[in-house]
Design a protein around this motif. Structure first.
Motif, PDB file in Angstrom:
ATOM      1  N   GLN A  76     -36.884 -23.736  -2.191  1.00 44.17           N
ATOM      2  CA  GLN A  76     -38.235 -23.197  -2.349  1.00 44.17           C
ATOM      3  C   GLN A  76     -38.410 -21.824  -1.697  1.00 44.17           C
ATOM      4  OE1 GLN A  76     -40.052 -26.708  -0.551  1.00 44.17           O
ATOM      5  NE2 GLN A  76     -41.031 -27.138  -2.519  1.00 44.17           N
ATOM      6  N   VAL A  77     -37.384 -21.315  -1.058  1.00 45.77           N
ATOM      7  CA  VAL A  77     -37.472 -20.036  -0.341  1.00 45.77           C
ATOM      8  C   VAL A  77     -37.461 -18.879  -1.329  1.00 45.77           C
ATOM      9  CG1 VAL A  77     -36.251 -18.489   1.251  1.00 45.77           C
ATOM     10  CG2 VAL A  77     -36.478 -20.931   1.784  1.00 45.77           C
ATOM     11  N   PHE A  78     -38.427 -17.975  -1.165  1.00 44.98           N
ATOM     12  CA  PHE A  78     -38.459 -16.779  -2.001  1.00 44.98           C
ATOM     13  C   PHE A  78     -38.314 -15.492  -1.186  1.00 44.98           C
ATOM     14  CE2 PHE A  78     -42.885 -17.582  -0.914  1.00 44.98           C
ATOM     15  CZ  PHE A  78     -43.360 -16.321  -0.578  1.00 44.98           C
ATOM     16  N   ARG A  79     -38.479 -15.576   0.130  1.00 43.66           N
ATOM     17  CA  ARG A  79     -38.348 -14.395   0.999  1.00 43.66           C
ATOM     18  C   ARG A  79     -37.585 -14.790   2.246  1.00 43.66           C
ATOM     19  NH1 ARG A  79     -40.264 -12.584   5.631  1.00 43.66           N
ATOM     20  NH2 ARG A  79     -41.735 -14.283   5.833  1.00 43.66           N
ATOM     21  N   MET A  80     -36.675 -13.907   2.667  1.00 49.92           N
ATOM     22  CA  MET A  80     -35.890 -14.149   3.870  1.00 49.92           C
ATOM     23  C   MET A  80     -35.778 -12.837   4.643  1.00 49.92           C
ATOM     24  SD  MET A  80     -31.972 -15.602   4.141  1.00 49.92           S
ATOM     25  CE  MET A  80     -31.186 -14.223   3.328  1.00 49.92           C
ATOM     26  N   ASN A  81     -36.018 -12.909   5.941  1.00 52.99           N
ATOM     27  CA  ASN A  81     -35.763 -11.790   6.851  1.00 52.99           C
ATOM     28  C   ASN A  81     -34.738 -12.273   7.856  1.00 52.99           C
ATOM     29  OD1 ASN A  81     -37.777 -10.402   5.563  1.00 52.99           O
ATOM     30  ND2 ASN A  81     -39.243 -10.541   7.228  1.00 52.99           N
ATOM     31  N   SER A  82     -33.729 -11.448   8.111  1.00 55.01           N
ATOM     32  CA  SER A  82     -32.747 -11.817   9.125  1.00 55.01           C
ATOM     33  C   SER A  82     -32.596 -10.668  10.114  1.00 55.01           C
ATOM     34  CB  SER A  82     -31.399 -12.182   8.495  1.00 55.01           C
ATOM     35  OG  SER A  82     -30.836 -11.090   7.796  1.00 55.01           O
ATOM     36  N   TYR A  83     -32.389 -11.051  11.360  1.00 49.59           N
ATOM     37  CA  TYR A  83     -32.276 -10.107  12.469  1.00 49.59           C
ATOM     38  C   TYR A  83     -30.941 -10.379  13.156  1.00 49.59           C
ATOM     39  CZ  TYR A  83     -37.199 -10.112  11.349  1.00 49.59           C
ATOM     40  OH  TYR A  83     -38.386 -10.045  10.676  1.00 49.59           O
ATOM     41  N   HIS A  84     -30.181  -9.314  13.418  1.00 48.28           N
ATOM     42  CA  HIS A  84     -28.803  -9.475  13.885  1.00 48.28           C
ATOM     43  C   HIS A  84     -28.483  -8.610  15.101  1.00 48.28           C
ATOM     44  CE1 HIS A  84     -27.722 -11.532  10.113  1.00 48.28           C
ATOM     45  NE2 HIS A  84     -28.650 -10.751   9.595  1.00 48.28           N
ATOM     46  N   VAL A  85     -27.717  -9.203  16.045  1.00 48.40           N
ATOM     47  CA  VAL A  85     -27.185  -8.497  17.206  1.00 48.40           C
ATOM     48  C   VAL A  85     -25.691  -8.798  17.267  1.00 48.40           C
ATOM     49  CG1 VAL A  85     -27.261  -8.221  19.698  1.00 48.40           C
ATOM     50  CG2 VAL A  85     -29.344  -8.868  18.477  1.00 48.40           C
ATOM     51  N   PRO A  86     -24.800  -7.916  16.896  1.00 51.60           N
ATOM     52  CA  PRO A  86     -25.043  -6.704  16.119  1.00 51.60           C
ATOM     53  C   PRO A  86     -25.048  -7.043  14.638  1.00 51.60           C
ATOM     54  CG  PRO A  86     -22.714  -6.826  16.615  1.00 51.60           C
ATOM     55  CD  PRO A  86     -23.377  -8.059  17.240  1.00 51.60           C
ATOM     56  N   ILE A  87     -25.405  -6.079  13.844  1.00 51.47           N
ATOM     57  CA  ILE A  87     -25.276  -6.246  12.400  1.00 51.47           C
ATOM     58  C   ILE A  87     -23.927  -5.632  12.020  1.00 51.47           C
ATOM     59  CG2 ILE A  87     -26.518  -4.129  11.850  1.00 51.47           C
ATOM     60  CD1 ILE A  87     -27.728  -5.716   9.463  1.00 51.47           C
ATOM     61  N   HIS A 106     -30.935 -19.337  -7.269  1.00 54.41           N
ATOM     62  CA  HIS A 106     -31.823 -18.165  -7.235  1.00 54.41           C
ATOM     63  C   HIS A 106     -31.443 -17.237  -6.095  1.00 54.41           C
ATOM     64  CE1 HIS A 106     -33.909 -20.484  -4.093  1.00 54.41           C
ATOM     65  NE2 HIS A 106     -34.579 -19.388  -3.786  1.00 54.41           N
ATOM     66  N   GLN A 107     -31.973 -16.049  -6.151  1.00 53.19           N
ATOM     67  CA  GLN A 107     -31.680 -15.023  -5.159  1.00 53.19           C
ATOM     68  C   GLN A 107     -32.997 -14.536  -4.573  1.00 53.19           C
ATOM     69  OE1 GLN A 107     -29.692 -12.567  -7.971  1.00 53.19           O
ATOM     70  NE2 GLN A 107     -27.686 -13.422  -7.518  1.00 53.19           N
ATOM     71  N   PRO A 108     -33.296 -14.905  -3.322  1.00 57.62           N
ATOM     72  CA  PRO A 108     -34.574 -14.523  -2.716  1.00 57.62           C
ATOM     73  C   PRO A 108     -34.600 -13.028  -2.393  1.00 57.62           C
ATOM     74  CG  PRO A 108     -33.139 -15.392  -1.043  1.00 57.62           C
ATOM     75  CD  PRO A 108     -32.413 -15.569  -2.364  1.00 57.62           C
ATOM     76  N   ILE A 109     -35.778 -12.524  -2.115  1.00 57.99           N
ATOM     77  CA  ILE A 109     -35.828 -11.177  -1.556  1.00 57.99           C
ATOM     78  C   ILE A 109     -35.380 -11.294  -0.107  1.00 57.99           C
ATOM     79  CG2 ILE A 109     -37.575 -10.328  -3.172  1.00 57.99           C
ATOM     80  CD1 ILE A 109     -39.678 -10.694  -0.982  1.00 57.99           C
ATOM     81  N   TRP A 110     -34.729 -10.251   0.409  1.00 60.87           N
ATOM     82  CA  TRP A 110     -34.114 -10.336   1.727  1.00 60.87           C
ATOM     83  C   TRP A 110     -34.187  -8.987   2.422  1.00 60.87           C
ATOM     84  CZ3 TRP A 110     -28.088 -10.733   2.337  1.00 60.87           C
ATOM     85  CH2 TRP A 110     -27.741 -10.843   3.680  1.00 60.87           C
ATOM     86  N   THR A 111     -34.669  -9.000   3.647  1.00 60.98           N
ATOM     87  CA  THR A 111     -34.615  -7.844   4.526  1.00 60.98           C
ATOM     88  C   THR A 111     -33.712  -8.210   5.686  1.00 60.98           C
ATOM     89  OG1 THR A 111     -36.844  -7.153   3.908  1.00 60.98           O
ATOM     90  CG2 THR A 111     -35.960  -6.270   5.967  1.00 60.98           C
ATOM     91  N   CYS A 112     -32.734  -7.352   5.964  1.00 70.17           N
ATOM     92  CA  CYS A 112     -31.714  -7.614   6.980  1.00 70.17           C
ATOM     93  C   CYS A 112     -31.750  -6.451   7.972  1.00 70.17           C
ATOM     94  CB  CYS A 112     -30.369  -7.700   6.268  1.00 70.17           C
ATOM     95  SG  CYS A 112     -28.975  -8.075   7.309  1.00 70.17           S
ATOM     96  N   VAL A 113     -31.986  -6.764   9.249  1.00 68.28           N
ATOM     97  CA  VAL A 113     -32.216  -5.727  10.248  1.00 68.28           C
ATOM     98  C   VAL A 113     -31.329  -5.952  11.472  1.00 68.28           C
ATOM     99  CG1 VAL A 113     -33.977  -4.692  11.736  1.00 68.28           C
ATOM    100  CG2 VAL A 113     -34.628  -5.592   9.498  1.00 68.28           C
ATOM    101  N   GLY A 114     -30.784  -4.872  11.997  1.00 70.12           N
ATOM    102  CA  GLY A 114     -30.069  -4.922  13.262  1.00 70.12           C
ATOM    103  C   GLY A 114     -31.044  -4.641  14.392  1.00 70.12           C
ATOM    104  N   VAL A 115     -30.962  -5.433  15.452  1.00 72.36           N
ATOM    105  CA  VAL A 115     -31.860  -5.277  16.601  1.00 72.36           C
ATOM    106  C   VAL A 115     -31.031  -5.287  17.886  1.00 72.36           C
ATOM    107  CG1 VAL A 115     -33.833  -6.340  15.421  1.00 72.36           C
ATOM    108  CG2 VAL A 115     -32.289  -7.772  16.755  1.00 72.36           C
ATOM    109  N   THR A 116     -31.646  -4.896  18.987  1.00 70.48           N
ATOM    110  CA  THR A 116     -30.916  -4.855  20.251  1.00 70.48           C
ATOM    111  C   THR A 116     -30.951  -6.159  21.028  1.00 70.48           C
ATOM    112  OG1 THR A 116     -32.851  -3.956  21.385  1.00 70.48           O
ATOM    113  CG2 THR A 116     -31.264  -2.370  20.513  1.00 70.48           C
ATOM    114  N   ARG A 117     -31.955  -7.015  20.745  1.00 67.87           N
ATOM    115  CA  ARG A 117     -32.086  -8.272  21.493  1.00 67.87           C
ATOM    116  C   ARG A 117     -32.894  -9.257  20.668  1.00 67.87           C
ATOM    117  NH1 ARG A 117     -32.232 -12.258  24.897  1.00 67.87           N
ATOM    118  NH2 ARG A 117     -33.466 -12.372  26.770  1.00 67.87           N
ATOM    119  N   LEU A 118     -32.561 -10.544  20.825  1.00 67.13           N
ATOM    120  CA  LEU A 118     -33.349 -11.625  20.231  1.00 67.13           C
ATOM    121  C   LEU A 118     -33.906 -12.492  21.349  1.00 67.13           C
ATOM    122  CD1 LEU A 118     -31.004 -12.367  17.215  1.00 67.13           C
ATOM    123  CD2 LEU A 118     -33.302 -11.397  17.110  1.00 67.13           C
TER     124      LEU A 118
END
Length: 148
Positions: A76-87, A106-118
């Motif tokens: 049922q997922v249509f949007r995904m955001n992922s945060y990575h240390v490191p990407i 299916h292929q959801p929309i996806w934003t993939c971001v590198g961050v310094t800390r989680l």
């Protein structure tokens, strides 16, 4: 926002709700919004530092949070955001492998971001999703009406 229905799965979902004062998921109409899920063991909270295992566990935790909120899971997922240390390419390959495993149709929309800390020291990935669950929304409304 007390009119919304919030969820925290057993084990670490409840633990994080108490410790950090947030929920793992919330129903908003026919949507389930899932808070960022890390690669922690849902019972013990232990985080494996190997990136492939951590990403695999984060995907499993998203599935757990969605189902705990009455959804069917990744289908049922249509949007995904992922945060990575490191990407890096290893992390991206693990993400793509899991997307194909959990959402083969299916292929959801996806934003993939590198961050310094989680949120916790050993976290290297955090995944948040939005899912569309029309049937579950109706069941949740009926359940809520029956409780009144």
């Amino acid at each position: 926002m007390s009119h919304l229905q919030y969820y925290a799965y057993e084990g670490q979902g409840v633990e994080k709700r108490h410790r950090y004062h947030y929920s793992q998921a919330v129903r908003v109409g026919d949507r389930i919004e899932c808070a960022g899920q890390g690669g922690w063991d849902p019972k013990t909270g232990e985080i494996c530092t190997e990136i492939n295992a951590q990403i695999d566990q984060a995907f499993a935790n998203v599935e757990l949070a969605l189902k705990d909120a009455g959804g069917k899971g990744w289908s049922q997922v249509f949007r995904m955001n992922s945060y990575h240390v490191p990407i890096n390419n290893e992390a991206l390959a693990a993400m793509v492998r899991n997307v194909k495993k959990y959402m083969p149709d299916h292929q959801p929309i996806w934003t993939c971001v590198g961050v310094t800390r989680l949120g916790e020291d050993d976290m290297r990935v955090e995944i948040e999703v939005s899912a569309h669950d029309e049937e579950g929304a109706q069941a949740a409304r009926e359940k809520r009406q029956n409780l009144k």
